[in-house]
Design an enzyme around this catalytic site. Structure first.
Site, PDB file in Angstrom:
ATOM      1  N   ASP A  21       9.373   2.611  -0.639  1.00  0.00           N
ATOM      2  CA  ASP A  21       8.360   3.288   0.177  1.00  0.00           C
ATOM      3  C   ASP A  21       8.650   2.931   1.632  1.00  0.00           C
ATOM      4  OD1 ASP A  21       6.226   4.083   1.653  1.00  0.00           O
ATOM      5  OD2 ASP A  21       4.691   3.315   0.302  1.00  0.00           O
TER       6      ASP A  21
ATOM      7  N   LYS B 256       5.268   9.124   8.687  1.00  0.00           N
ATOM      8  CA  LYS B 256       5.096   8.537  10.013  1.00  0.00           C
ATOM      9  C   LYS B 256       6.154   8.998  11.042  1.00  0.00           C
ATOM     10  CE  LYS B 256       2.446   4.631   8.174  1.00  0.00           C
ATOM     11  NZ  LYS B 256       1.075   4.749   8.558  1.00  0.00           N
TER      12      LYS B 256
ATOM     13  N   TYR C 245       0.864  -1.188   0.000  1.00  0.00           N
ATOM     14  CA  TYR C 245       0.000   0.000   0.000  1.00  0.00           C
ATOM     15  C   TYR C 245       0.895   1.230   0.000  1.00  0.00           C
ATOM     16  CZ  TYR C 245      -3.443   3.431   1.676  1.00  0.00           C
ATOM     17  OH  TYR C 245      -4.255   4.536   1.819  1.00  0.00           O
TER      18      TYR C 245
END
Ligand code: HOZ
Length: 429
Positions: free
Chosen positions: A239, A267, A144
Protein backbone atom coordinates in the site's frame (compact mmCIF):
# COMPACT_ATOMS: atom_id res chain seq x y z
CA UNK A 1 -4.44 34.51 17.44
CA UNK A 2 -7.89 35.54 16.23
CA UNK A 3 -9.89 32.53 15.00
CA UNK A 4 -13.39 34.01 15.26
CA UNK A 5 -14.44 32.97 11.77
CA UNK A 6 -13.22 29.40 12.24
CA UNK A 7 -15.14 29.20 15.52
CA UNK A 8 -18.34 30.38 13.85
CA UNK A 9 -17.87 28.07 10.86
CA UNK A 10 -17.10 25.07 13.06
CA UNK A 11 -20.32 25.59 15.02
CA UNK A 12 -22.27 25.83 11.78
CA UNK A 13 -20.48 22.83 10.24
CA UNK A 14 -21.25 20.67 13.29
CA UNK A 15 -24.95 21.31 12.77
CA UNK A 16 -24.73 20.02 9.21
CA UNK A 17 -22.04 17.34 9.20
CA UNK A 18 -20.96 14.67 11.73
CA UNK A 19 -18.23 16.31 13.80
CA UNK A 20 -18.32 19.24 11.39
CA UNK A 21 -15.94 17.54 8.99
CA UNK A 22 -15.80 15.39 5.88
CA UNK A 23 -13.16 13.07 7.33
CA UNK A 24 -12.57 12.36 11.05
CA UNK A 25 -8.84 13.12 11.13
CA UNK A 26 -9.58 16.79 10.47
CA UNK A 27 -11.68 17.30 13.58
CA UNK A 28 -8.93 18.00 16.17
CA UNK A 29 -10.58 15.34 18.39
CA UNK A 30 -7.27 14.09 19.78
CA UNK A 31 -5.76 17.50 20.40
CA UNK A 32 -8.86 19.50 21.31
CA UNK A 33 -9.74 22.97 20.11
CA UNK A 34 -11.19 24.29 16.90
CA UNK A 35 -10.16 23.06 13.44
CA UNK A 36 -9.01 25.91 11.25
CA UNK A 37 -11.18 26.49 8.20
CA UNK A 38 -8.85 27.01 5.29
CA UNK A 39 -9.27 29.72 2.74
CA UNK A 40 -6.29 29.13 0.46
CA UNK A 41 -2.83 27.69 0.12
CA UNK A 42 0.33 29.06 -1.43
CA UNK A 43 3.60 27.10 -1.58
CA UNK A 44 4.40 25.84 1.92
CA UNK A 45 1.65 27.91 3.55
CA UNK A 46 -2.05 27.66 4.21
CA UNK A 47 -4.20 30.62 5.25
CA UNK A 48 -7.29 30.23 7.39
CA UNK A 49 -10.49 32.24 6.98
CA UNK A 50 -9.34 34.65 9.70
CA UNK A 51 -6.23 35.46 7.67
CA UNK A 52 -3.77 33.50 9.84
CA UNK A 53 -0.86 31.93 7.97
CA UNK A 54 0.57 28.51 8.82
CA UNK A 55 3.54 26.54 7.54
CA UNK A 56 1.85 23.36 6.38
CA UNK A 57 3.24 19.92 7.26
CA UNK A 58 -0.01 18.11 6.51
CA UNK A 59 -0.12 19.05 2.82
CA UNK A 60 -3.57 17.54 2.37
CA UNK A 61 -2.28 14.39 4.14
CA UNK A 62 0.48 13.85 1.64
CA UNK A 63 -0.45 14.64 -1.96
CA UNK A 64 1.03 18.13 -2.25
CA UNK A 65 4.69 17.36 -2.82
CA UNK A 66 4.88 20.52 -4.96
CA UNK A 67 3.32 22.65 -2.23
CA UNK A 68 0.04 24.51 -2.65
CA UNK A 69 -1.05 25.95 -5.99
CA UNK A 70 2.14 25.11 -7.89
CA UNK A 71 2.10 27.03 -11.21
CA UNK A 72 2.52 23.85 -13.31
CA UNK A 73 -0.48 22.28 -11.62
CA UNK A 74 -2.61 25.40 -11.86
CA UNK A 75 -1.80 25.70 -15.59
CA UNK A 76 -2.57 22.03 -16.27
CA UNK A 77 -5.89 22.19 -14.42
CA UNK A 78 -6.87 25.50 -15.98
CA UNK A 79 -6.23 24.07 -19.42
CA UNK A 80 -8.11 20.85 -18.74
CA UNK A 81 -11.09 22.49 -17.05
CA UNK A 82 -11.83 24.49 -20.18
CA UNK A 83 -11.90 21.24 -22.18
CA UNK A 84 -14.31 19.50 -19.85
CA UNK A 85 -14.22 17.89 -16.44
CA UNK A 86 -15.37 14.33 -17.04
CA UNK A 87 -16.25 12.18 -20.02
CA UNK A 88 -16.71 8.62 -18.77
CA UNK A 89 -14.59 7.63 -21.75
CA UNK A 90 -10.85 7.07 -22.20
CA UNK A 91 -8.44 9.99 -22.52
CA UNK A 92 -4.78 10.21 -23.48
CA UNK A 93 -4.10 11.71 -20.06
CA UNK A 94 -4.60 8.25 -18.53
CA UNK A 95 -1.95 6.81 -20.85
CA UNK A 96 0.44 9.61 -19.97
CA UNK A 97 0.00 9.16 -16.24
CA UNK A 98 0.17 5.37 -16.45
CA UNK A 99 3.36 5.70 -18.50
CA UNK A 100 5.00 8.06 -15.99
CA UNK A 101 4.11 5.76 -13.11
CA UNK A 102 5.40 2.69 -14.88
CA UNK A 103 8.66 4.44 -15.71
CA UNK A 104 9.26 5.23 -12.04
CA UNK A 105 7.87 1.94 -10.72
CA UNK A 106 8.64 -0.80 -13.26
CA UNK A 107 6.89 -3.49 -11.22
CA UNK A 108 3.63 -1.77 -12.20
CA UNK A 109 3.29 -3.35 -15.63
CA UNK A 110 -0.41 -2.51 -15.84
CA UNK A 111 -2.52 -0.14 -13.78
CA UNK A 112 -6.17 0.67 -13.07
CA UNK A 113 -7.09 4.18 -11.94
CA UNK A 114 -9.74 4.63 -9.26
CA UNK A 115 -10.83 7.57 -7.12
CA UNK A 116 -9.29 7.01 -3.69
CA UNK A 117 -6.79 4.96 -1.75
CA UNK A 118 -9.67 3.06 -0.16
CA UNK A 119 -10.89 1.94 -3.56
CA UNK A 120 -7.37 0.94 -4.56
CA UNK A 121 -6.72 -1.33 -1.56
CA UNK A 122 -10.22 -2.78 -1.58
CA UNK A 123 -9.88 -3.68 -5.26
CA UNK A 124 -6.35 -5.03 -4.77
CA UNK A 125 -7.61 -7.45 -2.11
CA UNK A 126 -10.43 -8.63 -4.37
CA UNK A 127 -7.92 -9.15 -7.17
CA UNK A 128 -5.49 -11.05 -4.93
CA UNK A 129 -8.27 -13.34 -3.77
CA UNK A 130 -9.39 -14.04 -7.30
CA UNK A 131 -5.85 -14.58 -8.57
CA UNK A 132 -4.82 -17.00 -5.81
CA UNK A 133 -8.19 -18.64 -5.23
CA UNK A 134 -7.72 -18.09 -1.48
CA UNK A 135 -9.66 -15.90 0.92
CA UNK A 136 -7.59 -14.83 3.90
CA UNK A 137 -5.21 -11.91 4.10
CA UNK A 138 -2.68 -10.64 6.58
CA UNK A 139 -2.60 -6.99 7.57
CA UNK A 140 -0.60 -5.22 10.24
CA UNK A 141 -1.90 -3.49 13.34
CA UNK A 142 -1.54 0.28 13.00
CA UNK A 143 -1.42 0.16 9.20
CA UNK A 144 -4.33 1.97 7.62
CA UNK A 145 -5.52 0.98 4.18
CA UNK A 146 -8.62 3.11 3.90
CA UNK A 147 -12.02 2.30 5.30
CA UNK A 148 -13.16 -0.85 3.45
CA UNK A 149 -14.85 -3.18 5.94
CA UNK A 150 -12.33 -6.03 5.86
CA UNK A 151 -9.43 -3.64 6.46
CA UNK A 152 -10.87 -1.80 9.46
CA UNK A 153 -9.25 -4.05 12.05
CA UNK A 154 -6.73 -2.49 14.46
CA UNK A 155 -6.31 0.18 11.83
CA UNK A 156 -4.13 3.24 12.14
CA UNK A 157 -4.87 6.88 11.29
CA UNK A 158 -8.21 8.21 12.56
CA UNK A 159 -9.26 4.81 13.94
CA UNK A 160 -6.17 4.75 16.17
CA UNK A 161 -6.41 8.47 16.95
CA UNK A 162 -9.95 8.00 18.21
CA UNK A 163 -8.86 4.94 20.24
CA UNK A 164 -11.11 2.55 18.32
CA UNK A 165 -10.10 -1.11 17.78
CA UNK A 166 -12.57 -1.53 14.96
CA UNK A 167 -15.63 0.16 13.46
CA UNK A 168 -19.27 -0.35 14.32
CA UNK A 169 -21.21 -1.63 11.34
CA UNK A 170 -18.50 -4.08 10.29
CA UNK A 171 -19.83 -7.61 10.68
CA UNK A 172 -17.83 -10.53 12.03
CA UNK A 173 -18.25 -12.11 8.63
CA UNK A 174 -16.52 -9.17 6.94
CA UNK A 175 -13.38 -9.57 9.02
CA UNK A 176 -13.23 -13.32 9.54
CA UNK A 177 -10.67 -13.58 6.75
CA UNK A 178 -8.49 -10.76 8.06
CA UNK A 179 -5.52 -11.84 10.16
CA UNK A 180 -3.77 -9.06 12.06
CA UNK A 181 -0.09 -9.20 12.99
CA UNK A 182 2.16 -6.59 14.64
CA UNK A 183 4.18 -4.47 12.21
CA UNK A 184 7.83 -5.60 11.97
CA UNK A 185 6.92 -9.03 13.38
CA UNK A 186 8.09 -11.56 10.81
CA UNK A 187 7.69 -14.43 13.25
CA UNK A 188 4.03 -13.47 13.63
CA UNK A 189 3.62 -13.55 9.85
CA UNK A 190 5.29 -16.94 9.58
CA UNK A 191 3.04 -18.29 12.34
CA UNK A 192 -0.05 -16.96 10.57
CA UNK A 193 1.00 -18.65 7.33
CA UNK A 194 1.48 -21.90 9.23
CA UNK A 195 -1.79 -21.64 11.15
CA UNK A 196 -3.77 -20.93 7.99
CA UNK A 197 -1.79 -23.08 5.57
CA UNK A 198 -3.01 -22.79 2.00
CA UNK A 199 -5.63 -20.17 2.86
CA UNK A 200 -3.79 -16.84 2.68
CA UNK A 201 -4.22 -14.88 -0.53
CA UNK A 202 -2.10 -11.85 0.32
CA UNK A 203 -0.13 -9.81 2.77
CA UNK A 204 -0.99 -6.12 2.58
CA UNK A 205 1.44 -3.70 4.16
CA UNK A 206 2.38 -0.05 4.27
CA UNK A 207 6.07 -0.59 3.43
CA UNK A 208 6.78 2.46 5.56
CA UNK A 209 3.99 2.82 8.09
CA UNK A 210 2.67 6.37 8.10
CA UNK A 211 -0.63 5.92 9.87
CA UNK A 212 0.51 5.20 13.44
CA UNK A 213 2.92 8.09 13.39
CA UNK A 214 5.88 7.26 11.17
CA UNK A 215 7.28 3.78 11.81
CA UNK A 216 10.03 2.43 9.59
CA UNK A 217 10.28 -1.21 8.53
CA UNK A 218 13.00 -2.95 10.51
CA UNK A 219 15.98 -4.44 8.68
CA UNK A 220 14.84 -7.46 6.68
CA UNK A 221 11.12 -7.06 7.41
CA UNK A 222 10.02 -6.29 3.86
CA UNK A 223 12.41 -8.84 2.35
CA UNK A 224 11.02 -11.36 4.80
CA UNK A 225 7.47 -10.61 3.65
CA UNK A 226 8.58 -11.09 0.07
CA UNK A 227 10.13 -14.47 0.87
CA UNK A 228 7.22 -15.71 2.96
CA UNK A 229 4.68 -14.77 0.31
CA UNK A 230 6.77 -16.64 -2.31
CA UNK A 231 7.06 -19.66 -0.02
CA UNK A 232 3.30 -19.78 0.57
CA UNK A 233 2.13 -18.77 -2.92
CA UNK A 234 0.49 -15.58 -1.70
CA UNK A 235 0.72 -12.08 -3.15
CA UNK A 236 2.55 -9.18 -1.57
CA UNK A 237 0.54 -5.97 -1.76
CA UNK A 238 2.39 -2.74 -1.05
CA UNK A 239 0.00 0.00 0.00
CA UNK A 240 2.00 2.92 -1.36
CA UNK A 241 -0.88 5.37 -1.25
CA UNK A 242 1.22 7.44 1.12
CA UNK A 243 4.76 6.36 0.23
CA UNK A 244 4.41 6.32 -3.57
CA UNK A 245 6.46 9.19 -5.05
CA UNK A 246 7.06 10.27 -1.43
CA UNK A 247 9.85 8.14 0.04
CA UNK A 248 11.61 8.04 -3.33
CA UNK A 249 10.76 8.68 -6.98
CA UNK A 250 10.02 4.96 -7.32
CA UNK A 251 8.30 4.79 -3.93
CA UNK A 252 9.12 2.16 -1.33
CA UNK A 253 9.49 -0.47 -4.08
CA UNK A 254 12.57 1.42 -5.27
CA UNK A 255 13.75 2.50 -1.84
CA UNK A 256 13.74 -1.07 -0.51
CA UNK A 257 14.38 -2.90 -3.79
CA UNK A 258 11.22 -4.97 -3.77
CA UNK A 259 8.94 -5.60 -6.73
CA UNK A 260 5.62 -6.08 -4.95
CA UNK A 261 3.01 -8.12 -6.80
CA UNK A 262 0.39 -5.38 -6.50
CA UNK A 263 1.03 -1.75 -5.58
CA UNK A 264 -1.69 0.65 -4.43
CA UNK A 265 -1.23 4.34 -5.13
CA UNK A 266 -3.05 7.59 -4.45
CA UNK A 267 -2.20 11.00 -3.01
CA UNK A 268 0.87 12.33 -4.98
CA UNK A 269 -0.20 10.74 -8.27
CA UNK A 270 -3.27 12.99 -8.18
CA UNK A 271 -1.46 16.16 -7.11
CA UNK A 272 -4.26 16.99 -4.66
CA UNK A 273 -7.23 15.83 -6.71
CA UNK A 274 -9.20 12.69 -5.76
CA UNK A 275 -7.37 9.70 -7.16
CA UNK A 276 -6.22 6.18 -6.45
CA UNK A 277 -4.73 3.37 -8.48
CA UNK A 278 -3.68 -0.23 -8.22
CA UNK A 279 -1.27 -1.97 -10.51
CA UNK A 280 1.32 -4.66 -10.73
CA UNK A 281 2.33 -7.75 -12.62
CA UNK A 282 0.66 -8.08 -15.99
CA UNK A 283 -0.58 -11.63 -15.40
CA UNK A 284 -2.31 -10.45 -12.23
CA UNK A 285 -3.75 -7.23 -13.68
CA UNK A 286 -5.08 -9.12 -16.69
CA UNK A 287 -7.63 -10.64 -14.31
CA UNK A 288 -9.36 -7.23 -14.02
CA UNK A 289 -12.52 -6.63 -16.09
CA UNK A 290 -13.08 -6.22 -18.98
CA UNK A 291 -10.01 -8.39 -19.66
CA UNK A 292 -10.65 -10.80 -16.82
CA UNK A 293 -13.31 -11.92 -14.34
CA UNK A 294 -12.59 -9.49 -11.45
CA UNK A 295 -15.17 -6.73 -11.63
CA UNK A 296 -14.29 -3.20 -10.60
CA UNK A 297 -15.55 0.06 -12.10
CA UNK A 298 -16.14 3.78 -11.50
CA UNK A 299 -17.92 6.71 -13.14
CA UNK A 300 -15.13 9.15 -12.33
CA UNK A 301 -12.19 6.73 -12.50
CA UNK A 302 -9.33 8.22 -14.51
CA UNK A 303 -11.01 11.60 -14.22
CA UNK A 304 -9.29 14.01 -16.62
CA UNK A 305 -8.73 16.70 -13.99
CA UNK A 306 -7.11 14.20 -11.63
CA UNK A 307 -5.07 12.75 -14.47
CA UNK A 308 -3.93 16.20 -15.61
CA UNK A 309 -2.93 17.08 -12.05
CA UNK A 310 -1.04 13.81 -11.74
CA UNK A 311 0.81 14.25 -15.03
CA UNK A 312 1.75 17.82 -14.08
CA UNK A 313 2.92 16.77 -10.61
CA UNK A 314 5.03 13.82 -11.71
CA UNK A 315 6.45 15.99 -14.48
CA UNK A 316 8.05 18.23 -11.86
CA UNK A 317 9.72 15.39 -9.94
CA UNK A 318 13.23 14.02 -10.43
CA UNK A 319 15.87 12.26 -8.33
CA UNK A 320 17.15 15.73 -7.34
CA UNK A 321 13.75 16.54 -5.83
CA UNK A 322 14.15 13.68 -3.38
CA UNK A 323 17.72 14.62 -2.50
CA UNK A 324 16.41 18.07 -1.59
CA UNK A 325 13.39 16.77 0.35
CA UNK A 326 15.49 14.26 2.25
CA UNK A 327 17.93 17.00 3.26
CA UNK A 328 15.17 19.34 4.42
CA UNK A 329 13.53 16.60 6.46
CA UNK A 330 16.83 15.63 8.08
CA UNK A 331 17.51 19.26 8.92
CA UNK A 332 14.11 19.68 10.52
CA UNK A 333 14.33 16.51 12.59
CA UNK A 334 17.88 17.22 13.67
CA UNK A 335 16.77 20.66 14.84
CA UNK A 336 13.80 19.21 16.70
CA UNK A 337 15.96 16.62 18.45
CA UNK A 338 18.44 19.33 19.47
CA UNK A 339 15.73 21.60 20.86
CA UNK A 340 14.04 18.68 22.62
CA UNK A 341 17.33 17.80 24.27
CA UNK A 342 17.83 21.39 25.43
CA UNK A 343 14.46 21.31 27.17
CA UNK A 344 14.73 17.74 28.44
CA UNK A 345 11.91 16.49 26.20
CA UNK A 346 12.50 12.96 24.88
CA UNK A 347 11.78 12.55 21.17
CA UNK A 348 11.93 9.56 18.85
CA UNK A 349 12.22 10.73 15.27
CA UNK A 350 11.93 8.92 11.96
CA UNK A 351 12.28 9.90 8.32
CA UNK A 352 11.66 8.23 4.98
CA UNK A 353 12.37 10.66 2.14
CA UNK A 354 9.86 13.48 2.43
CA UNK A 355 7.89 11.77 5.22
CA UNK A 356 8.80 12.68 8.77
CA UNK A 357 7.59 11.68 12.19
CA UNK A 358 8.32 12.14 15.86
CA UNK A 359 6.97 10.55 19.00
CA UNK A 360 7.15 12.11 22.43
CA UNK A 361 8.65 8.99 23.95
CA UNK A 362 11.89 7.99 25.58
CA UNK A 363 11.84 4.51 24.06
CA UNK A 364 11.78 3.56 20.39
CA UNK A 365 8.40 2.98 18.72
CA UNK A 366 8.35 0.06 16.29
CA UNK A 367 4.75 -0.98 16.04
CA UNK A 368 1.15 -0.31 17.05
CA UNK A 369 1.55 -1.65 20.59
CA UNK A 370 4.61 0.47 21.38
CA UNK A 371 3.06 3.52 19.69
CA UNK A 372 -0.01 3.25 21.89
CA UNK A 373 1.96 2.42 25.00
CA UNK A 374 4.82 4.88 24.86
CA UNK A 375 3.76 7.88 22.77
CA UNK A 376 2.77 10.75 25.06
CA UNK A 377 -0.39 11.95 23.32
CA UNK A 378 -1.10 14.60 25.94
CA UNK A 379 2.28 16.18 25.36
CA UNK A 380 1.74 15.95 21.61
CA UNK A 381 -1.58 17.82 21.95
CA UNK A 382 0.13 20.61 23.89
CA UNK A 383 2.96 20.79 21.35
CA UNK A 384 0.50 20.78 18.46
CA UNK A 385 -1.33 23.81 19.85
CA UNK A 386 1.87 25.60 20.82
CA UNK A 387 3.04 25.19 17.21
CA UNK A 388 -0.32 26.17 15.77
CA UNK A 389 -0.27 29.36 17.84
CA UNK A 390 3.14 30.07 16.33
CA UNK A 391 1.95 29.52 12.76
CA UNK A 392 2.93 25.88 12.13
CA UNK A 393 0.26 23.39 11.11
CA UNK A 394 1.10 19.82 12.14
CA UNK A 395 -1.17 16.79 11.91
CA UNK A 396 -3.75 17.03 14.71
CA UNK A 397 -2.74 13.58 16.00
CA UNK A 398 0.40 11.93 17.31
CA UNK A 399 -0.47 8.96 15.11
CA UNK A 400 0.05 10.59 11.72
CA UNK A 401 3.11 11.36 9.61
CA UNK A 402 4.28 14.79 8.49
CA UNK A 403 5.06 15.74 4.91
CA UNK A 404 7.45 18.12 3.16
CA UNK A 405 7.11 19.83 -0.19
CA UNK A 406 9.64 21.30 -2.58
CA UNK A 407 8.57 24.70 -1.20
CA UNK A 408 9.83 23.86 2.30
CA UNK A 409 13.03 25.77 1.77
CA UNK A 410 15.70 26.57 4.36
CA UNK A 411 13.86 29.73 5.47
CA UNK A 412 10.71 27.73 6.06
CA UNK A 413 12.55 25.05 8.05
CA UNK A 414 14.31 27.75 10.09
CA UNK A 415 10.99 29.44 10.87
CA UNK A 416 9.57 26.06 11.91
CA UNK A 417 12.49 25.43 14.25
CA UNK A 418 12.16 28.88 15.76
CA UNK A 419 8.50 28.11 16.47
CA UNK A 420 9.49 24.71 17.86
CA UNK A 421 11.91 26.34 20.28
CA UNK A 422 9.12 28.46 21.73
CA UNK A 423 6.71 25.54 21.75
CA UNK A 424 9.13 23.16 23.48
CA UNK A 425 9.87 25.82 26.08
CA UNK A 426 6.14 26.19 26.66
CA UNK A 427 5.43 22.47 27.02
CA UNK A 428 8.55 21.71 29.07
CA UNK A 429 7.01 23.39 32.10
N1 HOZ B 1 -4.30 8.46 5.19
C1 HOZ B 1 -4.77 9.73 5.58
C2 HOZ B 1 -4.39 10.06 6.99
N2 HOZ B 1 -3.58 9.16 7.62
C3 HOZ B 1 -6.19 9.82 5.32
C4 HOZ B 1 -6.74 11.14 5.56
C5 HOZ B 1 -8.14 10.99 6.04
O1 HOZ B 1 -8.48 9.93 6.58
O2 HOZ B 1 -8.85 11.97 5.90
Amino acid sequence: MNITNSLISFAEAQRLMPGGVSSPVRAFKAVGGTPRFIDRGDGPYIYDIDGNRYIDYVLSWGPLILGHAHPALVAALTDQISRGTSFGAPTQLEIRLAGSIREAMPCIEMIRFVNSGTEATMSAIRLARAFTGKNKMIKFAGCYHGHADMLLVEAGSGVMTLGMAASAGVTDGEVEDTITVQYNDLVGVRNAFESYAGQIAAVIVEPVAGNMGLVLPSEGFLDGLWELTREHEALLIFDEVMTGFRVALGGACAAYGIAADIVCLGKVIGGGLPVGAYGGRKDIMEQVAPLGPVYQAGTLSGNPLAMAAGVATLGELSEDTYTFLERQGARLLEGLRKIGKEYGIPLQTAQAGSMIGFFFSDVPVNDYTSARKYADTTRYARFFHAMLDRGVYLAPSQFEAGFLSIRHTDDVIDATLEAARGAMQEIAS
